[in-house]
Design a protein around this motif. Sequence first.
Motif, PDB file in Angstrom:
ATOM      1  N   ASN A  66       7.913  -2.507  -5.312  1.00 25.88           N
ATOM      2  CA  ASN A  66       8.375  -1.137  -5.165  1.00 25.88           C
ATOM      3  C   ASN A  66       8.868  -0.902  -3.739  1.00 25.88           C
ATOM      4  OD1 ASN A  66       8.884   1.592  -5.409  1.00 25.88           O
ATOM      5  ND2 ASN A  66       6.742   2.197  -5.178  1.00 25.88           N
ATOM      6  N   PRO A  67      10.081  -1.378  -3.404  1.00 27.51           N
ATOM      7  CA  PRO A  67      10.597  -1.217  -2.041  1.00 27.51           C
ATOM      8  C   PRO A  67      10.694   0.245  -1.595  1.00 27.51           C
ATOM      9  CG  PRO A  67      11.939  -2.780  -3.279  1.00 27.51           C
ATOM     10  CD  PRO A  67      11.023  -2.114  -4.266  1.00 27.51           C
ATOM     11  N   LYS A  68      10.907   1.157  -2.537  1.00 29.58           N
ATOM     12  CA  LYS A  68      11.041   2.577  -2.184  1.00 29.58           C
ATOM     13  C   LYS A  68       9.740   3.138  -1.623  1.00 29.58           C
ATOM     14  CE  LYS A  68      15.291   2.674  -3.527  1.00 29.58           C
ATOM     15  NZ  LYS A  68      16.349   2.619  -2.488  1.00 29.58           N
ATOM     16  N   PHE A  69       8.638   2.427  -1.825  1.00 31.92           N
ATOM     17  CA  PHE A  69       7.353   2.818  -1.244  1.00 31.92           C
ATOM     18  C   PHE A  69       7.467   2.962   0.274  1.00 31.92           C
ATOM     19  CE2 PHE A  69       3.345   1.498   0.753  1.00 31.92           C
ATOM     20  CZ  PHE A  69       2.423   2.329   0.137  1.00 31.92           C
ATOM     21  N   LEU A  70       8.373   2.198   0.866  1.00 34.94           N
ATOM     22  CA  LEU A  70       8.530   2.193   2.317  1.00 34.94           C
ATOM     23  C   LEU A  70       9.123   3.486   2.866  1.00 34.94           C
ATOM     24  CD1 LEU A  70       9.889  -1.421   2.629  1.00 34.94           C
ATOM     25  CD2 LEU A  70       7.917  -0.574   3.871  1.00 34.94           C
ATOM     26  N   ASN A  71       9.769   4.262   2.018  1.00 32.50           N
ATOM     27  CA  ASN A  71      10.446   5.463   2.510  1.00 32.50           C
ATOM     28  C   ASN A  71       9.507   6.400   3.258  1.00 32.50           C
ATOM     29  OD1 ASN A  71      13.123   4.975   1.724  1.00 32.50           O
ATOM     30  ND2 ASN A  71      12.710   5.592  -0.381  1.00 32.50           N
ATOM     31  N   ALA A  72       8.309   6.594   2.725  1.00 29.24           N
ATOM     32  CA  ALA A  72       7.370   7.539   3.333  1.00 29.24           C
ATOM     33  C   ALA A  72       6.896   7.071   4.703  1.00 29.24           C
ATOM     34  CB  ALA A  72       6.167   7.755   2.409  1.00 29.24           C
ATOM     35  N   VAL A  73       6.801   5.755   4.878  1.00 26.33           N
ATOM     36  CA  VAL A  73       6.379   5.206   6.176  1.00 26.33           C
ATOM     37  C   VAL A  73       7.537   5.221   7.163  1.00 26.33           C
ATOM     38  CG1 VAL A  73       5.552   3.128   7.357  1.00 26.33           C
ATOM     39  CG2 VAL A  73       4.541   3.804   5.181  1.00 26.33           C
ATOM     40  N   PHE A  74       8.714   4.789   6.724  1.00 27.44           N
ATOM     41  CA  PHE A  74       9.868   4.752   7.623  1.00 27.44           C
ATOM     42  C   PHE A  74      10.343   6.152   7.994  1.00 27.44           C
ATOM     43  CE2 PHE A  74      11.336   0.245   6.215  1.00 27.44           C
ATOM     44  CZ  PHE A  74      10.387  -0.308   7.073  1.00 27.44           C
ATOM     45  N   ALA A  75      10.004   7.139   7.190  1.00 28.94           N
ATOM     46  CA  ALA A  75      10.337   8.522   7.549  1.00 28.94           C
ATOM     47  C   ALA A  75       9.530   8.983   8.760  1.00 28.94           C
ATOM     48  CB  ALA A  75      10.079   9.452   6.365  1.00 28.94           C
ATOM     49  N   GLN A  76       8.376   8.339   8.969  1.00 30.29           N
ATOM     50  CA  GLN A  76       7.519   8.705  10.110  1.00 30.29           C
ATOM     51  C   GLN A  76       7.842   7.906  11.366  1.00 30.29           C
ATOM     52  OE1 GLN A  76       3.172   9.083   8.926  1.00 30.29           O
ATOM     53  NE2 GLN A  76       3.996   8.191   7.043  1.00 30.29           N
ATOM     54  N   TRP A  77       8.264   6.662  11.190  1.00 30.35           N
ATOM     55  CA  TRP A  77       8.509   5.774  12.330  1.00 30.35           C
ATOM     56  C   TRP A  77       9.778   4.976  12.071  1.00 30.35           C
ATOM     57  CZ3 TRP A  77       6.155   5.381  17.041  1.00 30.35           C
ATOM     58  CH2 TRP A  77       6.503   4.271  17.831  1.00 30.35           C
ATOM     59  N   LYS A 356       2.077   7.656   2.241  1.00 34.18           N
ATOM     60  CA  LYS A 356       2.249   8.201   3.589  1.00 34.18           C
ATOM     61  C   LYS A 356       1.270   7.614   4.592  1.00 34.18           C
ATOM     62  CE  LYS A 356       2.694  12.569   6.110  1.00 34.18           C
ATOM     63  NZ  LYS A 356       2.598  14.043   6.028  1.00 34.18           N
ATOM     64  N   THR A 357       0.054   7.293   4.139  1.00 38.25           N
ATOM     65  CA  THR A 357      -0.999   6.880   5.069  1.00 38.25           C
ATOM     66  C   THR A 357      -1.454   5.432   4.908  1.00 38.25           C
ATOM     67  OG1 THR A 357      -2.762   7.589   3.563  1.00 38.25           O
ATOM     68  CG2 THR A 357      -1.875   9.238   5.099  1.00 38.25           C
ATOM     69  N   LEU A 358      -1.074   4.789   3.795  1.00 39.45           N
ATOM     70  CA  LEU A 358      -1.501   3.421   3.461  1.00 39.45           C
ATOM     71  C   LEU A 358      -3.015   3.325   3.257  1.00 39.45           C
ATOM     72  CD1 LEU A 358       0.836   1.395   5.856  1.00 39.45           C
ATOM     73  CD2 LEU A 358       1.235   2.120   3.496  1.00 39.45           C
ATOM     74  N   GLU A 359      -3.629   4.433   2.940  1.00 38.12           N
ATOM     75  CA  GLU A 359      -5.054   4.442   2.615  1.00 38.12           C
ATOM     76  C   GLU A 359      -5.242   4.064   1.152  1.00 38.12           C
ATOM     77  OE1 GLU A 359      -8.870   7.519   3.005  1.00 38.12           O
ATOM     78  OE2 GLU A 359      -6.860   8.313   2.616  1.00 38.12           O
ATOM     79  N   SER A 360      -6.305   3.332   0.871  1.00 40.38           N
ATOM     80  CA  SER A 360      -6.623   2.971  -0.502  1.00 40.38           C
ATOM     81  C   SER A 360      -6.886   4.232  -1.322  1.00 40.38           C
ATOM     82  CB  SER A 360      -7.863   2.076  -0.518  1.00 40.38           C
ATOM     83  OG  SER A 360      -8.378   1.966  -1.830  1.00 40.38           O
ATOM     84  N   ALA A 387       5.656  -3.577  10.392  1.00 41.33           N
ATOM     85  CA  ALA A 387       4.326  -3.621  10.999  1.00 41.33           C
ATOM     86  C   ALA A 387       4.120  -2.459  11.971  1.00 41.33           C
ATOM     87  CB  ALA A 387       4.126  -4.948  11.717  1.00 41.33           C
ATOM     88  N   TRP A 388       5.123  -2.206  12.840  1.00 42.47           N
ATOM     89  CA  TRP A 388       4.988  -1.079  13.780  1.00 42.47           C
ATOM     90  C   TRP A 388       4.850   0.243  13.022  1.00 42.47           C
ATOM     91  CZ3 TRP A 388       4.237  -4.499  17.109  1.00 42.47           C
ATOM     92  CH2 TRP A 388       5.175  -5.409  17.601  1.00 42.47           C
ATOM     93  N   ALA A 389       5.704   0.421  12.002  1.00 41.83           N
ATOM     94  CA  ALA A 389       5.700   1.682  11.240  1.00 41.83           C
ATOM     95  C   ALA A 389       4.386   1.873  10.493  1.00 41.83           C
ATOM     96  CB  ALA A 389       6.886   1.709  10.273  1.00 41.83           C
ATOM     97  N   ALA A 390       3.885   0.780   9.904  1.00 44.11           N
ATOM     98  CA  ALA A 390       2.603   0.856   9.186  1.00 44.11           C
ATOM     99  C   ALA A 390       1.468   1.216  10.131  1.00 44.11           C
ATOM    100  CB  ALA A 390       2.321  -0.474   8.485  1.00 44.11           C
ATOM    101  N   GLY A 391       1.450   0.577  11.306  1.00 46.39           N
ATOM    102  CA  GLY A 391       0.416   0.877  12.291  1.00 46.39           C
ATOM    103  C   GLY A 391       0.442   2.334  12.713  1.00 46.39           C
ATOM    104  N   TYR A 392       1.624   2.843  12.916  1.00 45.10           N
ATOM    105  CA  TYR A 392       1.776   4.260  13.288  1.00 45.10           C
ATOM    106  C   TYR A 392       1.273   5.173  12.177  1.00 45.10           C
ATOM    107  CZ  TYR A 392       3.891   8.741  14.421  1.00 45.10           C
ATOM    108  OH  TYR A 392       4.089  10.077  14.677  1.00 45.10           O
ATOM    109  N   ALA A 393       1.725   4.914  10.948  1.00 40.93           N
ATOM    110  CA  ALA A 393       1.369   5.777   9.822  1.00 40.93           C
ATOM    111  C   ALA A 393      -0.146   5.815   9.606  1.00 40.93           C
ATOM    112  CB  ALA A 393       2.079   5.307   8.552  1.00 40.93           C
TER     113      ALA A 393
END
Length: 398
Positions: A66-77, A356-360, A387-393
């Motif tokens: 699901n590549p579109k999953f990345l949208n919420a993270v890349f929207a933040q960073w 948005k948060t990558l929380e389980s 990796a940078w965006a995930a860490g930020y989110a």
Amino acid sequence: MNNYDAIIIGAGACGLMCAVQAGFLGKKTLVLERNDKPGAKILISGGGRCNYTNLYTSTDNFVSENPKFLNAVFAQWSVDDTIAFFENFGQITGQEKTLGQLFPVSNKAKDIVATFTQLMYDTGQDIWLNTLVKDVNPNGEGYRVTIERNGKTEDLLTSKVVFASGGLPVAKLGATDFALRTARRLGLEIVPTAPALVPLTITGKDAEWYASLSGNSVYARVYNDKISFEENILFTHWGLSGPAILQISSYWQPGESFTMDLLPRFKLQDLIAEERNFGGKRTVGQMLQSHFTKKMVDALARFLPVDIKIASLSKADAKLVVETIHQFKVKAAGDKGYDKAEVMRGGVSTTELKAKTLESKKYPGLYFGGEAVDVTGWLGGYNFQWAWAAGYAIAQDL
């Protein structure tokens, strides 16, 4: 251990960014790292130069269920955020190489790591090196993290845990499947994993032919029914490598074939017609030597009538020359494995995580970022941007 807002497992790209961003928000984290220094994989990336982002990053540059999953993270960073971060805090100016790849002007990956170690100190984050995390278990409203440090085993209690421990590639840098094993044990879905951005091997009757070309590099278009990449390929004594091969490997499965256009910037049928207009006195081999090394042309003689003059070329032979050069079929036997792979394909399914948060979704306070997640970028800085965006989110939610 209540004085830490979270424990972060892994001092790689995602873990370091997460700790620093948490520090900016006034939070305190403890980073646990099994190596004797942080950023081990950062330091060797790009041949020690670190291609730390890509100017053209989008969700199209990632392999995932699901590549579109990345949208919420890349929207933040964003990529601009990455560039500004390293300029502001590390005095690192980027220089663009090919295809949007950004490297530090200094060409030193250690400058990237130094930015984080300084910010960790400035924001009061703690890091324990030479510390092996052996287990993570839910414990009441938080988690018990079992570690081995200084020859002793101890338990740490925390309300939040971040898995930023990477994937399986490059075991000599401490890579393990710890995040995946823990996630699987906790009942989280794992997308099957495999080496990605990895050289491919050729065996059987064709092995000797590829080996004979070892060291030869050709600009080519490599494609299958899923994707196409146009960059260099490199023949090796065991098969194929080079940027285009590493890229296609992320979209390849054992048993599948792919195709190489060895002359993507020309139409061979037009070159043959042009030769005929001038009398067709040159042979097929002489024509090809305008575009390939002699060694490559000699090797192609296995498939092509290289000694025939263009004027004497039959329609069938002309068709054979065109199809061989533009549609060279490859059936790789396998890949060079995790020790030669840049990254891992697959990982913790994005269906298990809040976008948005990558929380389980099942375990509040448990986060997964970076390579452990089913998000695999193309070659060229995309995995670092993730990796940078995930860490930020993640840091925003600690």
